[in-house]
Scaffold this motif. Structure first.
Motif, PDB file in Angstrom:
ATOM      1  N   VAL A 277     -99.219 -21.885 -21.634  1.00  0.00           N
ATOM      2  CA  VAL A 277     -99.100 -22.285 -20.228  1.00  0.00           C
ATOM      3  C   VAL A 277    -100.141 -21.491 -19.458  1.00  0.00           C
ATOM      4  CG1 VAL A 277     -97.613 -22.393 -18.206  1.00  0.00           C
ATOM      5  CG2 VAL A 277     -96.622 -22.723 -20.493  1.00  0.00           C
ATOM      6  N   PRO A 278    -101.235 -22.130 -19.030  1.00  0.00           N
ATOM      7  CA  PRO A 278    -102.271 -21.395 -18.295  1.00  0.00           C
ATOM      8  C   PRO A 278    -101.699 -20.707 -17.057  1.00  0.00           C
ATOM      9  CG  PRO A 278    -103.071 -23.561 -18.951  1.00  0.00           C
ATOM     10  CD  PRO A 278    -101.606 -23.531 -19.254  1.00  0.00           C
ATOM     11  N   ALA A 279    -102.268 -19.557 -16.720  1.00  0.00           N
ATOM     12  CA  ALA A 279    -101.749 -18.736 -15.625  1.00  0.00           C
ATOM     13  C   ALA A 279    -101.882 -19.430 -14.273  1.00  0.00           C
ATOM     14  CB  ALA A 279    -102.477 -17.399 -15.590  1.00  0.00           C
ATOM     15  N   THR A 280    -100.775 -19.461 -13.531  1.00  0.00           N
ATOM     16  CA  THR A 280    -100.738 -19.934 -12.153  1.00  0.00           C
ATOM     17  C   THR A 280     -99.822 -18.993 -11.376  1.00  0.00           C
ATOM     18  OG1 THR A 280     -98.809 -21.372 -12.481  1.00  0.00           O
ATOM     19  CG2 THR A 280    -100.988 -22.328 -12.936  1.00  0.00           C
ATOM     20  N   ASP A 281     -99.678 -19.226 -10.091  1.00  0.00           N
ATOM     21  CA  ASP A 281     -98.755 -18.404  -9.305  1.00  0.00           C
ATOM     22  C   ASP A 281     -97.310 -18.566  -9.786  1.00  0.00           C
ATOM     23  OD1 ASP A 281    -100.810 -17.452  -7.758  1.00  0.00           O
ATOM     24  OD2 ASP A 281    -100.504 -18.880  -6.114  1.00  0.00           O
ATOM     25  N   ALA A 282     -96.989 -19.722 -10.378  1.00  0.00           N
ATOM     26  CA  ALA A 282     -95.622 -19.976 -10.827  1.00  0.00           C
ATOM     27  C   ALA A 282     -95.290 -19.274 -12.136  1.00  0.00           C
ATOM     28  CB  ALA A 282     -95.393 -21.477 -10.981  1.00  0.00           C
ATOM     29  N   GLY A 283     -96.295 -19.000 -12.973  1.00  0.00           N
ATOM     30  CA  GLY A 283     -96.009 -18.342 -14.241  1.00  0.00           C
ATOM     31  C   GLY A 283     -97.107 -18.539 -15.256  1.00  0.00           C
ATOM     32  N   ALA A 284     -96.855 -18.053 -16.485  1.00  0.00           N
ATOM     33  CA  ALA A 284     -97.830 -18.145 -17.565  1.00  0.00           C
ATOM     34  C   ALA A 284     -97.123 -17.857 -18.885  1.00  0.00           C
ATOM     35  CB  ALA A 284     -98.979 -17.164 -17.351  1.00  0.00           C
ATOM     36  N   LEU A 285     -97.713 -18.346 -19.985  1.00  0.00           N
ATOM     37  CA  LEU A 285     -97.191 -18.066 -21.317  1.00  0.00           C
ATOM     38  C   LEU A 285     -98.360 -18.013 -22.290  1.00  0.00           C
ATOM     39  CD1 LEU A 285     -94.886 -17.676 -23.361  1.00  0.00           C
ATOM     40  CD2 LEU A 285     -94.780 -20.175 -23.592  1.00  0.00           C
ATOM     41  N   SER A 286     -98.432 -16.922 -23.055  1.00  0.00           N
ATOM     42  CA  SER A 286     -99.502 -16.735 -24.026  1.00  0.00           C
ATOM     43  C   SER A 286     -98.901 -16.326 -25.362  1.00  0.00           C
ATOM     44  CB  SER A 286    -100.475 -15.653 -23.540  1.00  0.00           C
ATOM     45  OG  SER A 286    -101.461 -15.383 -24.523  1.00  0.00           O
ATOM     46  N   LEU A 287     -99.425 -16.884 -26.456  1.00  0.00           N
ATOM     47  CA  LEU A 287     -99.001 -16.557 -27.814  1.00  0.00           C
ATOM     48  C   LEU A 287    -100.218 -16.081 -28.603  1.00  0.00           C
ATOM     49  CD1 LEU A 287     -96.858 -19.761 -28.509  1.00  0.00           C
ATOM     50  CD2 LEU A 287     -96.043 -17.564 -27.621  1.00  0.00           C
ATOM     51  N   SER A 288    -100.030 -15.111 -29.483  1.00  0.00           N
ATOM     52  CA  SER A 288    -101.172 -14.623 -30.256  1.00  0.00           C
ATOM     53  C   SER A 288    -100.738 -14.190 -31.648  1.00  0.00           C
ATOM     54  CB  SER A 288    -101.862 -13.464 -29.538  1.00  0.00           C
ATOM     55  OG  SER A 288    -101.029 -12.327 -29.490  1.00  0.00           O
ATOM     56  N   LEU A 289    -101.720 -14.171 -32.562  1.00  0.00           N
ATOM     57  CA  LEU A 289    -101.528 -13.724 -33.932  1.00  0.00           C
ATOM     58  C   LEU A 289    -102.676 -12.799 -34.285  1.00  0.00           C
ATOM     59  CD1 LEU A 289    -100.094 -13.882 -36.711  1.00  0.00           C
ATOM     60  CD2 LEU A 289    -101.581 -15.839 -37.231  1.00  0.00           C
ATOM     61  N   ALA A 290    -102.352 -11.629 -34.825  1.00  0.00           N
ATOM     62  CA  ALA A 290    -103.375 -10.645 -35.168  1.00  0.00           C
ATOM     63  C   ALA A 290    -103.045  -9.998 -36.502  1.00  0.00           C
ATOM     64  CB  ALA A 290    -103.484  -9.579 -34.081  1.00  0.00           C
ATOM     65  N   SER A 291    -104.061  -9.431 -37.128  1.00  0.00           N
ATOM     66  CA  SER A 291    -103.865  -8.559 -38.282  1.00  0.00           C
ATOM     67  C   SER A 291    -104.234  -7.144 -37.837  1.00  0.00           C
ATOM     68  CB  SER A 291    -104.739  -9.000 -39.456  1.00  0.00           C
ATOM     69  OG  SER A 291    -106.104  -8.995 -39.100  1.00  0.00           O
ATOM     70  N   VAL A 292    -103.372  -6.171 -38.176  1.00  0.00           N
ATOM     71  CA  VAL A 292    -103.594  -4.802 -37.700  1.00  0.00           C
ATOM     72  C   VAL A 292    -103.405  -3.825 -38.861  1.00  0.00           C
ATOM     73  CG1 VAL A 292    -102.858  -5.359 -35.363  1.00  0.00           C
ATOM     74  CG2 VAL A 292    -101.173  -4.505 -36.986  1.00  0.00           C
TER      75      VAL A 292
END
Length: 262
Positions: free
Chosen positions: A146-161
């Protein structure tokens, strides 16, 4: 200089910087001089709680966020924090954390407007968990569901650490490769009231019983355009710890936050 002294001095500096931010000292630009696209975006806050009775407990801390530049194909996010806990006048915990994340095309890779790439470095130390120091290095990709707006946002990610942990006690140092799955979101409930949360789940592919998760959640209530009252929750779980250390720590604190953008 002992590790305890070094951690204490680092925490003192972090606390002072956050207090200066709360007081509005050291702001790079005044409200009248601020350009439409500022060079940096920052926030800083102090928080804690106090209980009295059979055990007098005091927990206080400071945390901040700095993003620079505020716009562009490459951005760096720095998130330091420091917490000190005392029980009946004695230090029970001293915790330091610092995250540095470098984003490539945070607004979207060419041809894929919702995908981005990032690298990260994490440092942590905790007397309560007998953790002398932990370093984590890694990188991965993310998707702005969900791209960032004044109403909210949602980001998901996957990484190797890859992580290195050294402990104070007679507990073996550990080097671990993990996958890191992150979900980060923000929702504006009403004008001036916002809920935000970030959760990491980090399993070790070589041992699926070795899992770490960390959740940070906040409820912000605006007091002024750049000042808010905050209720914060930190929930950490590590399945592998020194024998006398519990797997889970939960911390609930109240504080205030000031930020550069209204």
């Amino acid at each position: 200089m002992t590790r305890s002294t070094a951690v204490s001095r680092f925490g003192t500096v972090a606390m002072v910087l956050s207090l200066l931010g709360v007081l509005g000292i050291g702001s790079p630009l005044s409200a009248q001089e601020a350009p439409e696209q500022p060079l940096v975006v920052w926030s800083a806050g102090v928080e804690g709680f106090v209980t009295a009775g059979n055990r007098d407990r005091i927990v206080g801390g400071a945390r901040g966020v700095l993003r620079l530049p505020a716009h562009g194909p490459v951005q760096v996010l720095v998130r330091p924090s420091y917490f000190l806990g005392r029980v009946n006048g004695r230090t029970a915990d001293r915790e330091v954390r610092a995250d540095v994340l470098a984003y490539a095309y945070p607004d979207g890779l060419p041809g894929t407007p919702r995908l981005y790439a990032f690298g990260l470095v994490l440092y942590a130390a905790s007397e309560l968990r007998q953790l002398d120091r932990r370093w984590i290095l890694g990188g991965g990709i993310g998707w702005r569901a969900v791209p960032a707006t004044d109403a909210g946002a949602l980001s998901l990610s996957l990484a190797s650490v890859y992580g290195l942990a050294r402990y104070d006690a007679a507990f073996a140092d550990r080097t671990t490769f993990r996958l890191s799955v992150r979900a980060e979101g923000r929702v504006r409930l009403t004008d001036g009231v916002t809920v935000a949360a970030e959760t990491f789940v980090k399993p070790a592919p070589a041992d699926l019983g070795d899992v770490v998760w960390l959740t940070t959640a906040s409820l912000d209530v605006a007091l002024r355009p750049r000042l808010s009252l905050r209720l914060l929750l930190d929930d950490l779980y590590e399945s592998v710890t020194p024998p006398e250390i519990g797997a889970r720590d939960v911390r609930l604190t109240v504080g205030i936050r000031v930020r550069s953008d209204p």
